[in-house]
Scaffold this motif. Sequence first.
Motif, PDB file in Angstrom:
ATOM      1  N   SER A   1      56.812  87.160  54.035  1.00  0.00           N
ATOM      2  CA  SER A   1      56.995  88.250  53.103  1.00  0.00           C
ATOM      3  C   SER A   1      55.729  88.338  51.982  1.00  0.00           C
ATOM      4  O   SER A   1      55.572  89.484  51.617  1.00  0.00           O
ATOM      5  N   ASN A   2      55.457  87.422  51.507  1.00  0.00           N
ATOM      6  CA  ASN A   2      54.401  87.447  50.587  1.00  0.00           C
ATOM      7  C   ASN A   2      53.018  87.996  51.052  1.00  0.00           C
ATOM      8  O   ASN A   2      52.644  89.133  50.551  1.00  0.00           O
TER       9      ASN A   2
ATOM     10  N   ILE B   1      50.150  93.442  51.135  1.00  0.00           N
ATOM     11  CA  ILE B   1      49.601  94.861  51.558  1.00  0.00           C
ATOM     12  C   ILE B   1      50.281  95.917  50.789  1.00  0.00           C
ATOM     13  O   ILE B   1      49.416  96.700  50.260  1.00  0.00           O
ATOM     14  N   MET B   2      51.511  95.870  50.493  1.00  0.00           N
ATOM     15  CA  MET B   2      51.852  96.895  49.646  1.00  0.00           C
ATOM     16  C   MET B   2      51.420  97.056  48.315  1.00  0.00           C
ATOM     17  O   MET B   2      50.636  98.305  47.890  1.00  0.00           O
ATOM     18  N   LEU B   3      50.808  96.177  47.535  1.00  0.00           N
ATOM     19  CA  LEU B   3      50.037  96.222  46.364  1.00  0.00           C
ATOM     20  C   LEU B   3      48.846  96.671  46.685  1.00  0.00           C
ATOM     21  O   LEU B   3      48.325  97.704  46.017  1.00  0.00           O
ATOM     22  N   ALA B   4      48.262  96.109  47.805  1.00  0.00           N
ATOM     23  CA  ALA B   4      46.708  96.740  48.118  1.00  0.00           C
ATOM     24  C   ALA B   4      46.935  98.380  48.206  1.00  0.00           C
ATOM     25  O   ALA B   4      46.158  98.951  47.639  1.00  0.00           O
TER      26      ALA B   4
ATOM     27  N   VAL C   1      56.109  99.765  54.953  1.00  0.00           N
ATOM     28  CA  VAL C   1      56.422  98.544  55.479  1.00  0.00           C
ATOM     29  C   VAL C   1      56.356  97.301  54.149  1.00  0.00           C
ATOM     30  O   VAL C   1      57.055  96.420  54.095  1.00  0.00           O
ATOM     31  N   GLY C   2      55.299  97.639  53.358  1.00  0.00           N
ATOM     32  CA  GLY C   2      55.121  96.822  52.387  1.00  0.00           C
ATOM     33  C   GLY C   2      56.306  96.411  51.520  1.00  0.00           C
ATOM     34  O   GLY C   2      56.394  95.333  50.902  1.00  0.00           O
ATOM     35  N   THR C   3      57.265  97.478  51.340  1.00  0.00           N
ATOM     36  CA  THR C   3      58.241  97.184  50.216  1.00  0.00           C
ATOM     37  C   THR C   3      59.297  96.145  50.885  1.00  0.00           C
ATOM     38  O   THR C   3      60.061  95.362  50.292  1.00  0.00           O
ATOM     39  N   PHE C   4      59.095  96.176  52.326  1.00  0.00           N
ATOM     40  CA  PHE C   4      60.103  94.783  52.837  1.00  0.00           C
ATOM     41  C   PHE C   4      59.459  93.470  52.325  1.00  0.00           C
ATOM     42  O   PHE C   4      60.307  92.571  52.202  1.00  0.00           O
ATOM     43  N   GLY C   5      58.166  93.624  52.114  1.00  0.00           N
ATOM     44  CA  GLY C   5      57.653  92.327  51.616  1.00  0.00           C
ATOM     45  C   GLY C   5      58.432  92.011  50.307  1.00  0.00           C
ATOM     46  O   GLY C   5      58.761  91.017  50.161  1.00  0.00           O
TER      47      GLY C   5
END
Lengths: 465, 215, 1006
Positions: free
Chosen positions: A46-47, A52-55, A417-421
Amino acid sequence: MSQNIPMVPDNQLVKGNHDFASLTKLISEIPQERTPLWWYIAFGISNLVLAIMLAMIAWLFWNGIGVWGLQQPVGWGWDITNFVWWVGIGHAGTLISAILFLFRQGWRTAINRFAEAMTVFAVMCAGIFPAIHVGRIWTIYWIFPLPNSMQLWPNFNSPLLWDVFAVFTYLTVSALFWYMGLVPDLATMRDRVKGRVSKMIYGTFAMGWTGSNRNWQHYEKAYMILAGLATPLVLSVHSIVSFDFAVSMIPGWHTTIFPPYFVAGAIFSGFAMVLSLMIISRKLYKLEDIMTLDHIEKMNTIILVTGNMVGFAYAMEFFIAWYSGVEYEKFVFINRAFGPYSWAYWIMITCNVVSPQFFWIKKFRRNIALTFILSIVINIGMWFERFVITVTSLAQDYLPSSWGYFSPTYVDVLTYVGTFGLFFTCFLLFLRFLPMVAISEIKGVLPQADPAYYRAQNGNTKSNK
Amino acid sequence: MAQIFPVWVNDIPKRLQLAIILVVTAIIFGFWYFGSPEYLEVGYAPEQPIPYSHSFHAGELGIDCQYCHGSAWNSAVAAIPSTETCMNCHEYIGLDLETTQPLLDSWESGDPIEWVRVHDIPDHAYFNHSIHINTGIGCATCHGRIDRMDVVMKKESMSMGWCLDCHNDPAPHLRPVEEVTNMAWEPPDDHNEFAQMMIEKRNIDAPVYCNTCHR
Amino acid sequence: MGNQPQKTYWRSLNELAQNEEYKKFAEREFPEQATELTDGVSRRNFLQIMGASVALAGLTSCRKPVQKILPYTRQPEHLVPGIPQYYASSIPFRGNLAGVVIQTHEGRPTKIEGNELHPESKGRTNSQQQASILELYDQDRSRNVRNNGSDNSWDNFVAFCNDHFSDTDRTVAFLSEANSSPTLARLRNDALERFPNARWVTFEPFNNESVYSGIESVFGRRLRPLYHFDHTRITLSLDDDFMQESDNNVSYIGDFAESRKMLSPDDEPSRLYVAESNYSLTGSNADHRLRIKSSEIPPFAFALASELSRKINGLDAYSGYTNAFNDHSWIRVLAEELVAHQGNSIVTAGAEHDASVHATVAAINLALGNAGETVEYLEVPHLDATDQNEAFHTLVTDMNAGTIDTIVMIGTNPIFTAPADLNFGEALKNVGTQLHLSHYFDETSKVSTWHVNRAQFLETWGDGYSWSGVRSVIQPVIQPLFGGKNEIEFLNAVIHGTDESAYALVRETWRNVFPDDFESHWNRVLHDGLQTDSRFDVADVYMVDGSAEIITTYLNESTAAFSDGIELVLKPDPKLHDGRFANNGWLQELPDPMSKITWDNVALISPNTAEQIGVPPARKFGETRQQVIRIQTNSGRQTEIAAWVLPGHADRSITLYTGYGRQQVGRVADQTGVNTFPLRTSSNRLVQQNIEVSLAGRTYEIACTQDHHSLEDRPIIREADLQQYRDHPTFAQDEVYIPGTHGGEREHPLSLFSDKELPAHEPQWGMTIDLNSCVGCGVCTIACQAENNIPVIGKREVRRGREMHWIRTDRYFSGNERENPKVMHQPVPCMHCDNAPCEQVCPVAATTQSDDGLNQMAYNRCIGTRYCSNNCPYKVRRFNFFNYSKEYLTSGDDPEIIQMAMNPDVTIRFRGVMEKCTYCVQRISRAKIETKKDTGDSIKPKDGTVKTACQQACPANAIQFGDISDRDSRVSLEKSKDRNYMMLEELNVRPRTSYLAKIRNPNLDI
């Protein structure tokens, strides 16, 4: 909604001959035992995804909206699709905790904590998109009515503004509601955990709960009030989200049926999400006694109902489009089904309208594997519903000259996808450190909680059967 | 069971609530006040390549604004005078002062003098001097008593709000067109009647829609 | 272009304060530009700093960068900072001058408009003329004289000429582009006198030589035809795209539109017949269009002539001639029509067609009595005596033979443009010395001994004639940015070895024009931009003896039978012509009027031919990749180029445009499109029959700005045939039923919003676009781009559908795509709705309605939600997805140059903001302020004082703009016409821009 059945002894909400003590133990042990390996793995993944999302968001801020696939005429694509989808998922929580509470649905107690947590996290994910989808993120504070040397106010006519307020209110109230319900359980945790630090932490958030009558009295009052507050919100927030579309004049958006249709869809997808999560965690944490097949069946019933409401809305859209006699309107809907985006449309229909029909049959309603699969399928379908509404309407509106075909870039995809993280990071932390079932409330639905219980059993507490 | 927290902790929540309210208000106010042009802009008086004194030239000598900034009467910009303009006089006087040296250099070399801009409104705002002057808005109204400044200083915030204040109610700032360069002009007692007369006669309605300044 | 990481983000503010821009400029010869420039630059950087700092969580304090003001040291008289100045001048193109007026801000030219005093321009322009301002600021232009490729100086060049040409017996060949300058003509004579063995050849890849030769063969003289489309009733164009390819297209479009003006149903619009292979702009405006291969044009012309010869005399030479076309339905109809309109009809043919065609056309026009009426044959003094295509041919032969010692090339670029079979490159090697004058260090310069960088018309003095012979002076408005020389100075140096200024040379010439009182005449010419009443003499023409014989030979040579092989037609590109404009970003990004393709040339084919070749006849929606085909001519030359299906194109015919695929010329020109000149041979300049076409088996990405080409039967463009219009004059308004409006109580349907009360003392701006006049040339787009600082964003971004043009021209096909679909053009700017849907949804009120009715866009308030664009039914809003302006204005070695092209009255838009047509609000504000200052109490400018950029440029005069609250304003009159309608009126957005329906004038017998 589901009907209000009186509790009959042979059909108890909590299986497995539990009494108060064993229940408390069962639930409050979870945060105390050693962290299982799978948790570390899941948390790690998850992290990573969150990173990835933040990037992606950093990349977006650095270069501009152009890194997404957006263009003329499609000014909103995955960003708003994801936003609506996540908000939709965020609906189950409050519905279960508030509305079912007011309807005195005892069975909610097994899942409400859990669903509320999910709600809060989902709305957090949703909130990201309206924020990052603007071209000049550094000026976004202009949408708030703040004093400024330009003597300018935001435009209160804009649905986008209503949206901001609606979502913020919803987030606050759901978070509050969630925390409210947690207080007694936090106290229980405080009293059970070993180790000074954890005691302090739980203690801090338990806010000095003593379990005195007075505490309970206030608690019940406050809980009732919040439930009352939250109930209209469940309906309002997604209605207002739907205004973003309904108030505009683009064929396919400009539709009066949107508010109820969006709310139904939201509950639909919300329940599906709750199911997906619940089915996993009840297994992992051996909570089959609490989150029983009966629960799953009840929720499937709701899914069936809302699913059909959504299906009805789809049909209605077509009827109105035809009945209105507006050429542009007609075109949009026929184009949805048979135009360049028909693939998305038929995915939506299959997932949202066809798949829930299984639940007419009791056997399927009580089939865990099937339920799990369908719950996933439904959420895919609901994402496509939002995609179809947002993109296909824009891609081909009034002037054929400016029609265009939208296709996403990798940034679009990875951001989503990142938001799932983010979601799962929060959710795993919740599973790990907080009681995932409302201990105090679930006890309330035990037969033992019924004052008449002991008389009925002549004081014999040996067995419930 | 032993208590984890001392009694006084019970007050913390209340205080916390209070603190939060205060802090948030403080932040908003802080930005609103300290971030405002009134706070940041007013009083900006950079050093110029030539210590040119308006209080001397415009004040003591009484040179009219138009002599140097004439373009303000028919153009958007009130241009800084060309070296030539200065030389009209300084060919004959003040040659020996070392303060005028940069001027003479520029005159010989032909390189322009690099004045530092004092009144600089953002580039997305298009202010037009000529229409204001020809409607009877005095130089001093926005620039202050230039004739008393040794070093030109920004007197007004020149923020959007500041512009709007006047555009919403121009009357108090109107004066006879022939008085615009009169730094010392004070509104007479019957100013309101005069202003109303002007507003009707010249049908003055200072527009406040975006396009007025932004294009 | 692309999106580079924005380095300047990390600049410290102090560095900004340093403002290297103005430093650079203090050194330039035009320091006064610095103030404006620092503005232009700091505006961008200011926004960036704001952006970056806040976005990166208060990276820096938002202190404004220190700005410097640089006043003049000596202020030019008449110049008031902040007030633009206007100079009359002219733009040379293929030897013809177009009269223009140039706007300058503090000494830097920013905009070009037509010269209203000029009888041809009448204040109008075409795309190339509008875009030539960008050419001036093209930093890729050659910056110095070069000797064998290495930098050298002008003085050395002059010295070299002195020495080299001291030997006057050299066999010198002067190879010049078409040029009408009397001064140049004077020098030319000097040259031919001075060097006995010298020769002068004019070379233009696309020229009117065969027109002149054709006319010579029947009228005995090389005369220039001048058509008056405003007086014609019937026009027949044989593959002649006179709205695009003609040297005189501006006034031709204007005249044509004039002849079709419909003030009331009783007006008699002219009728246009077009027979052509490519679907040209002219063809799209035809009432009847015949798709035939270009190779069939000559027989068609002959057949028509022979048909006519039976009805009128003067064409006996054609009587009895027969070919496949004799019983073609069109021939009969055309003959009737033409005979019925003797003296007020026109027949024209494409300039590149054989002399035989032009001879026939001339004969027909004479026989019909059009000569002297609708067609004038002009005596053009500066025309060469012989056919220059042949002259060029012989020159190359002699060059190969090594008999040419020195070649002086003036402006032309033969290495790139010369017919491939001549292999000019090889020939040039056999010449001792090559001198070349050109704007760019181009293909020819690279292989020349001396390259002299050329000054643009905005930079030096010159003179010349317009197409009809109006004599003008080219007046410079700025010193040569790169210190170039123009053809006059260059040639003078070559001949006399002196360094005379063009100014002196031109004045010298004009002294002969005005022997007495020269100065006052001269000043008048400079002021007006032309010599009043100057015009070429009209020749009176008759069939000379022997013309009959020539015609007979023509007829015998022509093939009566047609091949059914595939033909290849090479045409100059509508935008880049022969490639001379290839480095102009505005033109590259302007969508082709018919195919709407940008940044590329393609092989245009009909759906049927596509099928025949194996290319899908219909494009998939949203598909950018196109099949590439391999084309091989029977002379064995071949190329590969993307195929593009253009409905209405003739079958078994492929049209290619030239001018693309240049190498190492400039950042813009390089690698765009395919060079098609290698397919062109001196014998087949226009058409090549029986070519081989096959699929190359790969695809190529094309950036097309319009994905869907059908109207879907939506009442967006409304048109009718003349008869329908007369039967039902209000057809346009009645086409859509609008609830609430009919019955006449209410002007608009009901609205949720209470009607705004707009103040009476404000003018209420509105616009009309007459679709009956608009021909779809697209100059409005370029004019707008020039006026409003619209960036060029590059092929990649256009392909993604992010083009930034504020006014676009939509083009729709209707009817049978396989056969002969009709085409409709519709310019679409912002409609400035009174009930604007964009305004309701903006969360920060960045777009609102102004008191004078504009839908105003406050860029700096915009946060970029794109909601307004989504909600705009006309999709006229444009979003800065990337920091386009920055890429556009700061890329390259010295971006300050392009920055000088910016209009200081218009904000440069930053990344993430929405923008759109403003009705040229900067012009409106200026006019209102001036009016207020003049009248003292009114802010309503006189009707006609405010012209939007698109309106001012439009050659067809299709756009009207003004105060709709004033009942007598031109725009109100237009709006009161029965053809007036509002696009999507049923949505009740109440647009201020309305359209006038198109009227077609078909011949019912066809």
